[in-house]
Design a protein around this motif. Structure first.
Motif: not given
Lengths: 227, 227
Positions: B11-33
């Protein structure tokens, strides 16, 4: 190390700065186009590809900026003379969708890159190495070819529309290039040379245009399009 | 080296992957902006700044992608669960002009970064170091503050409009964060912890929200805006 005797010549330097200024603007323009492709990409994977390619253009831009600094030139000043030509090119070639955006980068940047490489044959070795480095393909061509070919396979009508689009892009690029050539004597003198510096005569320039058009035709064929 | 005993926990690993997934999407979204800010920038210098900052987001994205690969996770898979929330956030917060775009990045990304740092207090040391690295400011904040302040100095009416805009951004961000929290149990359990793993109780979570709002207020004040 540059050892060419004409590197210190004022007109040569001005032409080299012009070439680098165009390259810098071209990288920034390609960044914008690729970022827009990323924004309108049909899948997350296409979005990541577009964004990564866009970021690479900024890495190129930074290299050109650093080389300009070595020549005591500011990148913004060096880019300024080409603002109108790039703006006009962009205004006249707005892709209607993601596929047209892909073709824009592949055909437009391909044509421009060929031309820059031709000019780079007549610049000093340091600048030439930089030009080749900045223009090297990083897997984007293969990507565009695959995407366009599969879009055509899914809908044959796409081919006619994109073929027209490719022709329009080259027409616009040539028209803007002419405008720049008419305005920037130092830049054209890079190509034509001087009594001290190698360059092309009229016959060689005409052969160069033939090469550019042949390469364009080959690129269109690789996309599965009539040039 | 991570030595925390709970790192291997599913469950920890899953949460950490989620956090990194959000960070990756956030970076891509910030790139677009940022790429869009570059496109609409009033000067060539602002365009270059925006494009450079956009490219930096892709460097961040690539770091997060590499860390996800170390955790045997594909970045596209890790990002997918957050597609809807990011899409909705973008759809509801379209800047009307360049200035609103600047505030979008500064206020929105600032708020998100604060939240990610709070969550990162409860992840393994390797992931935490990466989160802090990816979220470190690279001169963009000072740039936005200067640009927004001088726009307000030139036209006082701008301040009221941008203040409203900043409030709307945070409102939307909170609403999307709630949606994500409700959907992703592993991610929320990063914050709340388990019997084996440290986390926040309700009082601590409420104090965290107070910190987030205080930081937001401070950021708005730095822009010269009423929070």
């Amino acid at each position: 190390m540059s050892v060419e005797p004409w590197v210190a010549d004022g007109e040569y330097r001005e032409g080299a700065v012009d070439l680098l200024g165009i390259l810098a603007y071209g990288a920034l323009a390609a960044f914008e186009r690729l970022a827009e492709d990323a924004r309108t990409a049909p899948t997350l994977s296409d979005k990541v590809h577009g964004a990564t390619m866009a970021a690479l253009q900024i890495a190129h831009f930074e290299r050109v900026r650093d080389r300009l600094a070595e020549l005591d030139s500011d990148v913004l000043d060096a880019m300024q003379p080409f603002h109108e030509a790039f703006n006009a090119y962009h205004a006249h070639t707005k892709p209607k969708d993601w596929l047209e955006g892909l073709v824009w980068t592949y055909v437009g940047d391909g044509f421009a890159a060929d031309f820059y490489r031709e000019v780079a044959a007549f610049v000093d070795a340091d600048t030439r190495a930089l030009v080749h480095q900045v223009l090297s393909d990083q897997g984007h061509e293969a990507y565009v070819i695959e995407r366009v070919r599969s879009a055509i396979a899914a809908d044959r009508k796409v081919a006619g529309r994109l073929a027209l689009w490719g022709r329009r892009l080259v027409g616009e690029a040539l028209s803007q290039a002419q405008r720049v050539a008419a305005d920037r004597d130092a830049l054209t003198s890079l190509l034509t040379g001087t009594s001290d510096r190698p360059g092309m005569d009229l016959a060689a320039i005409s052969r160069m245009f033939t090469r550019l058009v042949e390469n364009h035709t080959r690129r269109m064929q690789e996309l599965g399009l009539q040039a």
